[in-house]
Write a protein that holds these residues in place. Structure first.
Motif, short mmCIF file in Angstrom:
data_model
loop_
_atom_site.label_atom_id
_atom_site.label_comp_id
_atom_site.label_asym_id
_atom_site.label_seq_id
_atom_site.Cartn_x
_atom_site.Cartn_y
_atom_site.Cartn_z
N LEU A 83 0.81 -1.21 0.00
CA LEU A 83 0.00 0.00 0.00
C LEU A 83 0.84 1.26 0.00
O LEU A 83 0.40 2.31 -0.47
N GLN A 147 -14.41 -7.30 -0.29
CA GLN A 147 -14.04 -5.88 -0.19
C GLN A 147 -12.54 -5.72 0.01
O GLN A 147 -11.91 -4.86 -0.60
N HIS A 148 -11.95 -6.57 0.84
CA HIS A 148 -10.50 -6.51 1.05
C HIS A 148 -9.76 -6.80 -0.26
O HIS A 148 -8.82 -6.08 -0.61
N ASP A 151 -10.06 -3.81 -2.53
CA ASP A 151 -9.19 -2.72 -2.08
C ASP A 151 -7.73 -3.00 -2.42
O ASP A 151 -7.00 -2.11 -2.88
N HIS A 155 -5.19 -0.92 -5.05
CA HIS A 155 -3.94 -0.29 -4.62
C HIS A 155 -2.73 -0.87 -5.35
O HIS A 155 -1.78 -0.15 -5.62
#
Length: 158
Positions: A83, A147-148, A151, A155
């Motif tokens: 990230l 969702q993880h 995400d 990224h």
């Protein structure tokens, strides 16, 4: 306005201010429930658990919370380099792949532990609540995982 009325008004205003300060002080000093405790209370109410069952579920949850916290820290540590990469200092493809693979394994382990925990909790529940609990919680777990993953892919594509 007479001096007596001004004095009475000032005393009323002072009393209101003292009351507000007392209330704020008491509220800020009151111990707060943790998210886990709030969740356990919700679980007891939502699935109508009796006291004996709730105590067993709470014991399972407290043991699981420690495991969950540790796994969350590990995932966060594994995810941080992915990230935090910048366009000026991108990670090499092999490094990125290795970190992503490590992060994926940790997520899989975490999800497996969560499912095992949910099954243990469901086994303690009354028959009429067991399947509803599993349907609710396993779908929530799946949504969180999706969702993880979304995400992370957003990224790491940068």
């Amino acid at each position: 306005m007479s001096a007596v009325r001004r004095l009475a008004g000032f005393i009323c205003l002072l009393a209101l201010l003292a009351g507000a300060v007392l209330w704020i002080t008491r509220e800020s000093a009151r111990p707060r429930e943790s998210y886990q405790e709030i969740g356990l209370r919700w679980l007891r109410d939502e699935y109508r658990l009796d006291d004996a069952t709730f105590e067993k579920v709470a014991a399972l949850h407290h043991a699981y919370f420690a495991t969950c916290s540790q796994m969350c820290r590990q995932i966060k540590e594994a995810t941080r380099p992915l990230l935090m990469q910048t366009r000026r200092q991108p990670l090499s493809t092999s490094t990125k792949a290795g970190l992503r693979q490590q992060e994926q394994k940790l997520c899989d382990d975490c999800e497996l532990a969560a499912k095992k925990h949910l099954l243990q909790v469901a086994d303690l529940m009354p028959e009429e609540q067991r399947q509803r609990f599993l349907d609710d919680m396993l779908s929530t777990l799946e949504t969180q995982r999706l969702q993880h993953d979304l995400d992370m892919s957003a990224h790491t594509r940068r």
